[in-house]
Design an enzyme around this catalytic site. Structure first.
Site, mmCIF file in Angstrom:
data_model
loop_
_atom_site.group_PDB
_atom_site.id
_atom_site.type_symbol
_atom_site.label_atom_id
_atom_site.label_comp_id
_atom_site.label_asym_id
_atom_site.label_seq_id
_atom_site.Cartn_x
_atom_site.Cartn_y
_atom_site.Cartn_z
ATOM 1 N N GLU A 30 0.833 -1.201 0.000
ATOM 2 C CA GLU A 30 0.000 0.000 0.000
ATOM 3 C C GLU A 30 0.871 1.256 0.000
ATOM 4 O O GLU A 30 2.072 1.200 0.263
ATOM 5 C CB GLU A 30 -0.920 0.002 1.213
ATOM 6 C CG GLU A 30 -0.185 0.094 2.539
ATOM 7 C CD GLU A 30 -1.097 0.501 3.681
ATOM 8 O OE1 GLU A 30 -1.499 1.670 3.696
ATOM 9 O OE2 GLU A 30 -1.381 -0.341 4.548
ATOM 10 N N LYS A 164 -4.931 -2.064 14.292
ATOM 11 C CA LYS A 164 -4.250 -1.009 15.038
ATOM 12 C C LYS A 164 -4.679 -1.024 16.512
ATOM 13 O O LYS A 164 -5.848 -1.251 16.825
ATOM 14 C CB LYS A 164 -4.527 0.345 14.394
ATOM 15 C CG LYS A 164 -3.984 0.439 12.965
ATOM 16 C CD LYS A 164 -4.285 1.776 12.336
ATOM 17 C CE LYS A 164 -3.698 1.872 10.925
ATOM 18 N NZ LYS A 164 -4.384 1.009 9.947
#
EC number: 4.2.1.70
Length: 307
Positions: A30, A164
């Site tokens: 990404e 996360k």
């Protein structure tokens, strides 16, 4: 005849198109990690190091982003450099791709947009840092990452270090189950928490080799199941952020966010910035170590898929 493939919607570089057509291993990367996730100039260093790490394994890297409105699978060195140094680059999820194209803007692609474009280009493996998921308070705010719904309909292998740390891990794992997205630990059933190797939650399955991951992928494809496979790769314990210290920083970060009225989409960047400042930049080093490990494992899985 050139093997470069371009459509009105997106562009696949000639090396990537040739590798996919030839059945050679490719790993998607990404771009938000270097457009939004890391400070300059380290962002560019990490982006280029990830590509070189894969090449040293005999794998072709395919860094994905939006350049001048064109979603691109296999950004060039010049394009990566330009996006890394452009402070006006947009953060692009799947919903944003048509807008970026129409307005001819530059963008760093999130997990959702990167996975979608990688799959469209025929790439089977995607390495990232951490996934998006369910945010705390989502029962009333409905704040959930588009990563999850996109991965529910995108048959790719995503190598990450879990979601996360600022997210609601329990709720995220429940949503993965609801969306029929399998979560598989690499050499562990302890679900990692990005900065730490153990989030405190267990998952049902673990694999010990890239060949086992490839076998699961093959079985999924034979069954025509359209969801991604999430390979959870924990950071080594000797490289993780001290868990007790992270808990303390997160508590202070949430308190500060509430004090300042931070909510919605502003919450994640605020919390991550707080963690970086409170840790004197050590969280960035952990972030980079996480990414390196996932890139390497992604290369091993891509190789296994071609055997």
């Amino acid at each position: 005849m050139s093997s470069t493939r371009t459509s009105v919607a997106f562009h696949v570089s000639e090396p990537v198109a040739a590798a996919v057509a030839g059945g050679r291993p490719v790993v998607a990367l990404e771009s938000t990690i270097f457009t939004h996730g890391l400070p300059r100039p380290r962002n560019l260093e990490v982006a280029l190091e990830a590509e070189e790490r894969l090449r040293s394994q005999g794998i072709l890297p395919a860094t994905i982003g939006v350049f001048a409105g064109v979603p691109t699978v296999g950004l060039s060195l010049e394009q990566i450099t330009s996006l890394s140094n452009d402070g006006a680059v947009k953060k692009v999820s799947l919903r944003d791709l048509p807008v970026m194209a129409a307005l001819q803007l530059h963008g760093g692609t999130t997990v959702a947009a990167t996975a979608f474009l990688a799959h469209r280009a025929g790439i089977k493996v995607f390495s990232t840092g951490g996934l998006g998921g369910v945010h705390h308070g989502a029962a009333t705010s409905f704040d959930e990452s588009a990563d999850m719904t996109t991965l529910a309909t995108t048959p790719i292998i995503v190598v990450s270090a879990g979601v996360k740390s600022i997210l609601d891990v329990a709720a995220t794992l429940e949503r993965f189950e609801t969306l029929n997205i399998p979560v598989i630990g690499y050499k562990t059933k302890k679900y990692p928490g990005f900065y730490v190797s153990d989030s405190g939650f267990e998952i049902e399955y673990a694999v010990n080799t890239p060949d086992e991951v490839a076998a699961i992928c093959s079985a999924r494809d034979d069954l025509h199941i359209e969801s991604a496979i999430l390979l959870a790769n924990p950071i080594a314990e000797d490289k993780q952020f001290p868990p007790a210290e992270l808990d303390d920083i997160l508590s202070r970060a949430w308190a500060e966010a509430e004090k300042n009225g931070i909510s919605g989409k502003d919450t994640t960047p605020f919390l991550l910035d707080f963690i970086q400042r409170a840790s004197n930049g050590r969280s960035v080093n952990v972030n980079v170590d996480v990414y390196r490990s996932n890139v390497s494992l992604g290369g091993e899985v891509a190789s296994a898929l071609t055997r």
